[in-house]
Scaffold this active site. Sequence first.
Site, PDB file in Angstrom:
ATOM      1  N   ARG A  90      35.563   0.156  32.384  1.00  0.00           N
ATOM      2  CA  ARG A  90      35.503   1.648  33.270  1.00  0.00           C
ATOM      3  C   ARG A  90      35.271   1.482  34.709  1.00  0.00           C
ATOM      4  O   ARG A  90      34.485   0.524  35.132  1.00  0.00           O
ATOM      5  CB  ARG A  90      34.168   2.444  32.814  1.00  0.00           C
ATOM      6  CG  ARG A  90      34.239   2.776  31.102  1.00  0.00           C
ATOM      7  CD  ARG A  90      35.131   3.819  31.030  1.00  0.00           C
ATOM      8  NE  ARG A  90      35.121   4.108  29.473  1.00  0.00           N
ATOM      9  CZ  ARG A  90      35.901   4.939  29.018  1.00  0.00           C
ATOM     10  NH1 ARG A  90      36.756   5.808  29.757  1.00  0.00           N
ATOM     11  NH2 ARG A  90      35.726   5.595  27.497  1.00  0.00           N
ATOM     12  N   HIS A 108      37.078 -10.860  36.341  1.00  0.00           N
ATOM     13  CA  HIS A 108      38.172 -10.175  35.838  1.00  0.00           C
ATOM     14  C   HIS A 108      39.219 -11.485  35.592  1.00  0.00           C
ATOM     15  O   HIS A 108      39.295 -12.400  36.176  1.00  0.00           O
ATOM     16  CB  HIS A 108      38.708  -9.523  37.210  1.00  0.00           C
ATOM     17  CG  HIS A 108      40.152  -9.114  36.958  1.00  0.00           C
ATOM     18  ND1 HIS A 108      40.643  -7.843  36.229  1.00  0.00           N
ATOM     19  CD2 HIS A 108      41.241  -9.234  37.271  1.00  0.00           C
ATOM     20  CE1 HIS A 108      41.613  -7.520  36.114  1.00  0.00           C
ATOM     21  NE2 HIS A 108      42.072  -8.636  36.954  1.00  0.00           N
TER      22      HIS A 108
END
Length: 212
Positions: A90, A108
């Site tokens: 989110r 990431h």
Amino acid sequence: MDVVVLVSGRGSNLRAICSAIDVGTCAAHVVGVVSDRKKAAALEFADARGIPTRVVSLRKGDDRDAWNESLAADVAELKPDLIVLAGFMRVLGSPLLERFPGRIINVHPALLPSFPGHSGPQDALDGGVRISGCTVHIVDAGVDTGPILAQAAVPVLADDTADTLHARIQAHEHRLLPIVIHQIAIGAITLDPLTVSTAVADPSQSLSVPDA
Ligand code: GAR
């Protein structure tokens, strides 16, 4: 250094952080795990380890501002020095960002600023790059933006699928993320709340840390 880990899924990065803590290579203490998904496997791991957990669900049609406020309140109750997004899918709103300026990091599965978003490995394949990897960065209001702290490169193989590439990238995430947390804990990386400026992690140190 007290850390709260935010998760949405499997939690392999959470496990890697805990393993590094257990073997003494990450000077942190996980004081809580917060998820936006009740069924996240990461929560089972946290429960089994006795780490306090919280779920702040966001369903279609829910008030996003209210969710951001609840998330910030739940995380703040755990009094973290650092917040780690480890597969938290989110985008954070201002309540948490403003309460913990420059004290939130994210991992990431791509070499940012290329391929931000939910499908880094697939996007890297679609983009035809020959090298991808993972990035640990400070979280700001964007999607996988914010100052980069550390990266590891992973070659893209001719027969890679998103899953095989992601699995190899994750092996690097599992080493890099605990290293960055440790470097923040010992002051080797400084997070400046005003400028969100950073010192860059020394990548050579990743070689001396055992696999999580
Ligand atoms: C990780 O590969 C992380 O980089 C990615 O989600 C995965 C979670 O795995 N995050 C993003 O794509 C954020 N944009 P895990 O639940 O096994 O740690």
